[in-house]
Design a protein around this motif. Sequence first.
Motif, PDB file in Angstrom:
ATOM      1  N   LYS A   1      21.665 -13.721  -1.009  1.00 38.69           N
ATOM      2  CA  LYS A   1      22.050 -13.324   0.343  1.00 38.69           C
ATOM      3  C   LYS A   1      23.060 -12.190   0.236  1.00 38.69           C
ATOM      4  O   LYS A   1      23.905 -12.190  -0.665  1.00 38.69           O
ATOM      5  N   LEU A   2      22.956 -11.225   1.141  1.00 33.73           N
ATOM      6  CA  LEU A   2      23.897 -10.106   1.186  1.00 33.73           C
ATOM      7  C   LEU A   2      24.787 -10.281   2.419  1.00 33.73           C
ATOM      8  O   LEU A   2      24.320 -10.157   3.546  1.00 33.73           O
ATOM      9  N   GLN A   3      26.042 -10.588   2.181  1.00 32.76           N
ATOM     10  CA  GLN A   3      26.989 -10.839   3.262  1.00 32.76           C
ATOM     11  C   GLN A   3      27.808  -9.570   3.546  1.00 32.76           C
ATOM     12  O   GLN A   3      28.074  -8.771   2.645  1.00 32.76           O
ATOM     13  N   HIS A   4      28.203  -9.388   4.816  1.00 35.30           N
ATOM     14  CA  HIS A   4      28.951  -8.197   5.244  1.00 35.30           C
ATOM     15  C   HIS A   4      28.192  -6.918   4.860  1.00 35.30           C
ATOM     16  O   HIS A   4      28.773  -5.956   4.356  1.00 35.30           O
TER      17      HIS A   4
ATOM     18  N   PHE B   1      28.427  -4.664   0.314  1.00 36.50           N
ATOM     19  CA  PHE B   1      28.112  -6.044   0.694  1.00 36.50           C
ATOM     20  C   PHE B   1      28.640  -6.984  -0.383  1.00 36.50           C
ATOM     21  O   PHE B   1      29.082  -6.533  -1.455  1.00 36.50           O
ATOM     22  N   ILE B   2      28.576  -8.279  -0.097  1.00 36.50           N
ATOM     23  CA  ILE B   2      28.907  -9.301  -1.088  1.00 36.50           C
ATOM     24  C   ILE B   2      27.635 -10.068  -1.421  1.00 36.50           C
ATOM     25  O   ILE B   2      26.980 -10.623  -0.526  1.00 36.50           O
ATOM     26  N   ASP B   3      27.266 -10.086  -2.710  1.00 33.08           N
ATOM     27  CA  ASP B   3      26.157 -10.939  -3.155  1.00 33.08           C
ATOM     28  C   ASP B   3      26.607 -12.395  -3.087  1.00 33.08           C
ATOM     29  O   ASP B   3      27.606 -12.769  -3.708  1.00 33.08           O
ATOM     30  N   VAL B   4      25.858 -13.201  -2.331  1.00 36.83           N
ATOM     31  CA  VAL B   4      26.170 -14.621  -2.188  1.00 36.83           C
ATOM     32  C   VAL B   4      24.981 -15.437  -2.693  1.00 36.83           C
ATOM     33  O   VAL B   4      23.827 -15.106  -2.404  1.00 36.83           O
TER      34      VAL B   4
ATOM     35  N   TRP C   1      12.158  -7.234  -1.925  1.00 31.47           N
ATOM     36  CA  TRP C   1      11.457  -7.677  -0.710  1.00 31.47           C
ATOM     37  C   TRP C   1      12.480  -8.302   0.229  1.00 31.47           C
ATOM     38  O   TRP C   1      13.420  -8.984  -0.208  1.00 31.47           O
ATOM     39  N   HIS C   2      12.304  -8.062   1.510  1.00 33.54           N
ATOM     40  CA  HIS C   2      13.090  -8.769   2.528  1.00 33.54           C
ATOM     41  C   HIS C   2      12.333  -8.698   3.843  1.00 33.54           C
ATOM     42  O   HIS C   2      11.440  -7.851   4.032  1.00 33.54           O
ATOM     43  N   GLY C   3      12.670  -9.587   4.738  1.00 29.45           N
ATOM     44  CA  GLY C   3      12.104  -9.529   6.075  1.00 29.45           C
ATOM     45  C   GLY C   3      12.750  -8.410   6.880  1.00 29.45           C
ATOM     46  O   GLY C   3      13.502  -7.591   6.347  1.00 29.45           O
ATOM     47  N   ARG C   4      12.483  -8.413   8.174  1.00 30.73           N
ATOM     48  CA  ARG C   4      13.070  -7.378   9.024  1.00 30.73           C
ATOM     49  C   ARG C   4      14.575  -7.599   9.150  1.00 30.73           C
ATOM     50  O   ARG C   4      15.030  -8.676   9.535  1.00 30.73           O
TER      51      ARG C   4
ATOM     52  N   LEU D   1      26.044   0.909  10.708  1.00 31.69           N
ATOM     53  CA  LEU D   1      25.430  -0.367  11.070  1.00 31.69           C
ATOM     54  C   LEU D   1      26.037  -1.476  10.223  1.00 31.69           C
ATOM     55  O   LEU D   1      26.402  -1.257   9.064  1.00 31.69           O
ATOM     56  N   ILE D   2      26.121  -2.682  10.795  1.00 30.70           N
ATOM     57  CA  ILE D   2      26.552  -3.863  10.031  1.00 30.70           C
ATOM     58  C   ILE D   2      25.670  -5.051  10.408  1.00 30.70           C
ATOM     59  O   ILE D   2      25.335  -5.245  11.576  1.00 30.70           O
ATOM     60  N   GLU D   3      25.316  -5.848   9.391  1.00 27.17           N
ATOM     61  CA  GLU D   3      24.660  -7.132   9.614  1.00 27.17           C
ATOM     62  C   GLU D   3      25.453  -8.199   8.859  1.00 27.17           C
ATOM     63  O   GLU D   3      25.735  -8.028   7.667  1.00 27.17           O
ATOM     64  N   PRO D   4      25.801  -9.320   9.514  1.00 24.49           N
ATOM     65  CA  PRO D   4      26.638 -10.325   8.848  1.00 24.49           C
ATOM     66  C   PRO D   4      26.039 -10.869   7.560  1.00 24.49           C
ATOM     67  O   PRO D   4      26.749 -11.060   6.566  1.00 24.49           O
ATOM     68  N   ILE D   5      24.721 -11.132   7.546  1.00 23.65           N
ATOM     69  CA  ILE D   5      24.096 -11.664   6.333  1.00 23.65           C
ATOM     70  C   ILE D   5      22.581 -11.494   6.419  1.00 23.65           C
ATOM     71  O   ILE D   5      21.996 -11.498   7.503  1.00 23.65           O
ATOM     72  N   ASN D   6      21.962 -11.295   5.273  1.00 20.11           N
ATOM     73  CA  ASN D   6      20.504 -11.250   5.178  1.00 20.11           C
ATOM     74  C   ASN D   6      20.101 -11.764   3.802  1.00 20.11           C
ATOM     75  O   ASN D   6      20.953 -12.168   3.009  1.00 20.11           O
ATOM     76  N   GLU D   7      18.838 -11.738   3.505  1.00 19.39           N
ATOM     77  CA  GLU D   7      18.363 -12.304   2.234  1.00 19.39           C
ATOM     78  C   GLU D   7      17.370 -11.360   1.568  1.00 19.39           C
ATOM     79  O   GLU D   7      16.460 -10.838   2.220  1.00 19.39           O
ATOM     80  N   PHE D   8      17.551 -11.143   0.275  1.00 19.00           N
ATOM     81  CA  PHE D   8      16.711 -10.245  -0.519  1.00 19.00           C
ATOM     82  C   PHE D   8      16.106 -11.007  -1.700  1.00 19.00           C
ATOM     83  O   PHE D   8      16.723 -11.928  -2.242  1.00 19.00           O
TER      84      PHE D   8
END
Length: 300
Positions: free
Chosen positions: A60-63, A104-107, A242-245, A279-286
């Motif tokens: 997960k990529l946070q911040h 970002f922070i790798d979580v 790979w990641h979703g939208r 742009l900022i997204e709180p968290i996503n997944e790669f």
Amino acid sequence: INILKNRSLGFGFLFTLRLVLSNIKKITNLEFKPMTFPELKFKDYLHPKPKPSGLDVQCKLQHFALITYAFDPARFKEIIPARFKLDTVHYQGKQHALMSVVPFIDVDFSSAVYPFPKFTMGQTNYRVYVIDQETQERCVWFLGTTLDSWTLIVPRYVWQLPWHPAQIEFDCQQDAEGRYTQYKMRTQSAWATSDVHLSQSEHDQWHFEGFPNLESYQVFLTHPLAGFYHRRDGKLGSYRVWHGRLNPKPATLHSARFELLARLNLVCYEDQLKPYSVLIEPINEFTIYLPPRCLNYSAE
């Protein structure tokens, strides 16, 4: 008769002269239309996740932030191989290339296949948007990465990626809706020291000049799945993710100082205060497909 002929010749000359002058005026007043950026749609770029195997990892990529700058394409022409071309947009009256600083922070960084310890670490990628002319795929060219973790030894020394040691600090605060009332990131690194301060509010606007619509801009910035770079040994390297939208939202830049961009003469310190967009997204997944590939090319 001779007088009539002379008058006829005179009128013909004057008519021709007026026609030439009229065409010259049209040419000098001609407004050249800028290159039109194609319309991009997520439905053409989203696809099912390839099954992970072997060394593939997920995290997960946070911040997750995208601080994007427009710059003169001529400043980058000596950096990428001829296989690639800059993916440009018409901005402020001329063609510009775009690049993003992505902190970002790798979580929960761990194997996507096997039980394995999970790691957390700060990271910042420096990427330029390009087109692979062999495949026509929109992708990114990595200038390099800073990483705050002892695990750097694998990508840097085993896979020869242009990754560099750093100490990275995040100081982020979010409101009840998840917007960032404060986003601060500071990096100490011999390769790329940086300092940035962002925030978000409900009044932040989308900025996508040069793109036909918001979706095209979002696809362009958030959905390149292939990355290329010069390995530390000079060869061409590549890896895929790979990641979703993704769903980052607009933010405001209060201050920024990215030493690498100034040193490479891509974006001076003064212009770093005027980003193309933030742009900022709180968290996503790669998911990251490893090991990286070493391609049949050398920069030497």
